[in-house]
Design a protein around this motif. Structure first.
Motif, PDB file in Angstrom:
ATOM      1  N   LYS A 281       0.868  -1.218   0.042  1.00 38.10           N
ATOM      2  CA  LYS A 281       0.055  -0.149   0.123  1.00 38.10           C
ATOM      3  C   LYS A 281       0.855   1.387  -0.095  1.00 38.10           C
ATOM      4  N   VAL A 282       0.575   2.319  -0.605  1.00 35.76           N
ATOM      5  CA  VAL A 282       1.306   3.684  -0.636  1.00 35.76           C
ATOM      6  C   VAL A 282      -0.138   4.648  -0.859  1.00 35.76           C
ATOM      7  N   PHE A 283       0.493   5.918  -0.254  1.00 36.79           N
ATOM      8  CA  PHE A 283      -0.315   7.049  -0.423  1.00 36.79           C
ATOM      9  C   PHE A 283       0.271   8.062  -1.573  1.00 36.79           C
ATOM     10  N   ILE A 284      -0.630   8.731  -2.453  1.00 40.59           N
ATOM     11  CA  ILE A 284      -0.114   9.559  -3.416  1.00 40.59           C
ATOM     12  C   ILE A 284      -0.865  10.911  -3.028  1.00 40.59           C
ATOM     13  N   GLU A 285       0.117  11.681  -2.875  1.00 43.08           N
ATOM     14  CA  GLU A 285      -0.263  13.380  -2.930  1.00 43.08           C
ATOM     15  C   GLU A 285      -0.029  13.870  -4.325  1.00 43.08           C
ATOM     16  N   CYS A 286      -1.210  13.923  -4.855  1.00 43.84           N
ATOM     17  CA  CYS A 286      -1.112  14.213  -6.209  1.00 43.84           C
ATOM     18  C   CYS A 286      -0.458  15.571  -6.771  1.00 43.84           C
ATOM     19  N   GLY A 287      -0.544  16.501  -5.716  1.00 42.45           N
ATOM     20  CA  GLY A 287      -0.153  17.850  -5.917  1.00 42.45           C
ATOM     21  C   GLY A 287      -0.460  18.713  -4.709  1.00 42.45           C
ATOM     22  N   ASN A 288      -0.433  20.173  -4.542  1.00 44.96           N
ATOM     23  CA  ASN A 288      -0.498  20.858  -3.606  1.00 44.96           C
ATOM     24  C   ASN A 288      -1.702  21.857  -3.794  1.00 44.96           C
ATOM     25  N   MET A 289      -3.041  21.631  -3.207  1.00 49.20           N
ATOM     26  CA  MET A 289      -4.086  22.386  -3.269  1.00 49.20           C
ATOM     27  C   MET A 289      -4.112  23.924  -2.985  1.00 49.20           C
ATOM     28  N   ARG A 290      -3.139  24.112  -2.222  1.00 53.37           N
ATOM     29  CA  ARG A 290      -2.612  25.506  -1.683  1.00 53.37           C
ATOM     30  C   ARG A 290      -1.810  26.394  -2.501  1.00 53.37           C
ATOM     31  N   ASP A 291      -1.312  25.515  -3.691  1.00 51.08           N
ATOM     32  CA  ASP A 291      -0.609  26.483  -4.419  1.00 51.08           C
ATOM     33  C   ASP A 291      -1.396  26.554  -5.590  1.00 51.08           C
ATOM     34  N   THR A 292      -1.259  27.920  -6.169  1.00 49.99           N
ATOM     35  CA  THR A 292      -2.198  28.574  -7.356  1.00 49.99           C
ATOM     36  C   THR A 292      -2.011  27.525  -8.576  1.00 49.99           C
ATOM     37  N   LYS A 293      -0.534  27.357  -8.909  1.00 51.67           N
ATOM     38  CA  LYS A 293      -0.377  26.563 -10.242  1.00 51.67           C
ATOM     39  C   LYS A 293      -0.664  25.170 -10.109  1.00 51.67           C
ATOM     40  N   ASP A 294      -0.358  24.437  -8.803  1.00 50.13           N
ATOM     41  CA  ASP A 294      -0.748  23.101  -8.714  1.00 50.13           C
ATOM     42  C   ASP A 294      -2.403  22.889  -8.735  1.00 50.13           C
ATOM     43  N   ALA A 295      -3.081  23.841  -8.128  1.00 45.87           N
ATOM     44  CA  ALA A 295      -4.766  24.010  -8.023  1.00 45.87           C
ATOM     45  C   ALA A 295      -5.137  24.133  -9.497  1.00 45.87           C
ATOM     46  N   ALA A 296      -4.512  24.916 -10.495  1.00 45.06           N
ATOM     47  CA  ALA A 296      -4.972  25.060 -11.781  1.00 45.06           C
ATOM     48  C   ALA A 296      -4.819  23.435 -12.292  1.00 45.06           C
ATOM     49  N   LEU A 297      -3.997  22.652 -12.300  1.00 44.44           N
ATOM     50  CA  LEU A 297      -3.883  21.403 -12.524  1.00 44.44           C
ATOM     51  C   LEU A 297      -5.175  20.202 -12.037  1.00 44.44           C
ATOM     52  N   LEU A 298      -5.202  20.509 -10.529  1.00 39.35           N
ATOM     53  CA  LEU A 298      -5.923  19.568  -9.794  1.00 39.35           C
ATOM     54  C   LEU A 298      -7.506  19.976 -10.268  1.00 39.35           C
ATOM     55  N   THR A 299      -7.656  20.987 -10.554  1.00 36.67           N
ATOM     56  CA  THR A 299      -9.028  21.435 -10.882  1.00 36.67           C
ATOM     57  C   THR A 299      -9.496  20.984 -12.331  1.00 36.67           C
ATOM     58  N   SER A 300      -8.446  20.660 -13.040  1.00 31.90           N
ATOM     59  CA  SER A 300      -8.651  20.236 -14.554  1.00 31.90           C
ATOM     60  C   SER A 300      -9.090  18.766 -14.721  1.00 31.90           C
ATOM     61  N   GLY A 301     -10.198  18.658 -15.176  1.00 35.15           N
ATOM     62  CA  GLY A 301     -10.466  17.346 -15.604  1.00 35.15           C
ATOM     63  C   GLY A 301      -9.655  16.383 -16.426  1.00 35.15           C
ATOM     64  N   ALA A 302      -9.144  17.153 -17.474  1.00 38.73           N
ATOM     65  CA  ALA A 302      -8.369  16.467 -18.440  1.00 38.73           C
ATOM     66  C   ALA A 302      -6.821  16.066 -17.711  1.00 38.73           C
ATOM     67  N   TRP A 303      -6.485  16.881 -16.619  1.00 40.17           N
ATOM     68  CA  TRP A 303      -5.452  16.690 -15.909  1.00 40.17           C
ATOM     69  C   TRP A 303      -5.484  15.515 -15.121  1.00 40.17           C
TER      70      TRP A 303
END
Length: 321
Positions: A281-303
């Motif tokens: 088992k592992v955890f994955i943190e896909c990005g940082n929601m509190r950084d605006t550039k990472d947030a732009a990725l995390l909120t993209s359905g395509a990403w």
């Protein structure tokens, strides 16, 4: 997930004995990270870097990079999903004959969309072997209010479709089908009782602005109370390294610039979901929601589709050996 909160406190200070394990895991992903360097000028997350900058809400993990063997190549599952931002359609029954036939994968979407309405329940402590931690947390969100629990479920659904099309039997620990939780000990128990060949817990971090990139959390060697990870440390490290390498290739995102020393791998001994697991088992943190550039990725359905594909390819590579 945010490192704020009892279950997700900053990782403990590094200890020298962990570096040997980290070097082995880091060596498996260095080839993929080199590939990221080639595409970083144009790929999403390109200025996320691999520097070991300190985070405001977390301290450095224990992984370190190596310059030897490259990550194993994985069969691509890109044809199994869509990159248009929409989850792929449900698999057909023919999927049962795919390359992962007979394999069981448990996907653990972090948190629960309704946790915030059940603070008393999720604040109750459970035994994780090395101590007691709160049942669960509410998770984090972007500055615009996109909740981590919403993100994790979306990626989990996309990942389930990709894996089922490869023939795997896939189970989710929760699908917004319960009022809160499950608690961290139950999340581990679900994977154990399923005799899963692999378990992946999906999260997004809540660190400080400027902290960017993904990282995969590996279980450390723990033997205390109900926790005994000795049998799963090795295979979990292989699973995590495979996911990290394929995540780079699928998303173009950089490994974390604030934990993991640029490897995308962090070893921790303080997470109940890992401590109580008896299967890889592992955890994955896909990005940082509190950084605006990472947030732009995390909120993209395509990403998010690319993220699911990267995780899927990593699991497939691990399970096929």
């Amino acid at each position: 997930m945010s490192y704020a909160g009892p279950e997700f406190e900053p990782p403990p200070a590094r200890r020298p004995r962990r570096r040997l394990i980290a070097v082995v895991g880091g060596a498996l992903v260095v080839g993929a990270l080199a590939g990221w360097l080639v595409v970083q000028g144009s790929g999403p997350g390109s200025d996320g870097g691999g520097s070991a900058a300190s985070g405001t809400a977390t301290s450095s993990g224990t992984a370190s990079a190596s310059s030897t063997p490259s990550a194993p190549s994985a069969p691509s599952s890109s044809s199994s999903g869509s990159d248009d931002g929409k989850p792929a359609p449900a698999p057909t029954t023919a999927a049962s004959s795919g390359p992962l036939k007979g394999k069981v994968v448990v996907i653990d979407p972090g948190h629960n969309p309704e946790n915030f309405q059940h603070t008393a329940e999720i604040n109750k402590k459970v035994d994780i072997g090395t101590g007691w931690k709160e049942c669960d947390t509410t998770g984090t969100s972007t500055d615009d209010g996109y909740a981590e629990a919403e993100f994790t479920l979306d990626v989990a659904h996309r990942l389930r479709t990709l894996l089922e099309r490869q023939g795997a039997e896939v189970k989710l620990t929760q699908d917004a089908d319960r009022p809160f939780g499950p608690c961290i000990d139950e999340r581990a128990r679900i994977g154990n009782e399923a005799k899963a060949d692999a378990v992946v817990s999906i999260h997004a971090d809540g660190s400080g602005a400027g902290n960017r990139g993904f990282h995969v959390i590996l279980p450390g060697e723990v033997r205390a109370g109900a926790a005994d990870t000795r049998a799963i440390v090795g295979p979990s490290r292989e699973l995590g390294a495979s996911i990290a390498g394929n995540f780079v290739r699928a998303t173009g995102s950089a490994p974390s610039n604030y934990v993991g020393d640029g490897t995308g791998l962090v070893t921790r001994e303080d997470l109940g979901g890992l401590n109580l697991s008896t299967v890889p088992k592992v955890f994955i943190e896909c990005g940082n929601m509190r950084d605006t550039k990472d947030a732009a990725l995390l909120t993209s359905g395509a990403w998010r589709q690319k993220a699911a594909r990267g995780i899927s390819d990593g699991i497939v590579s691990f399970l096929r050996g």
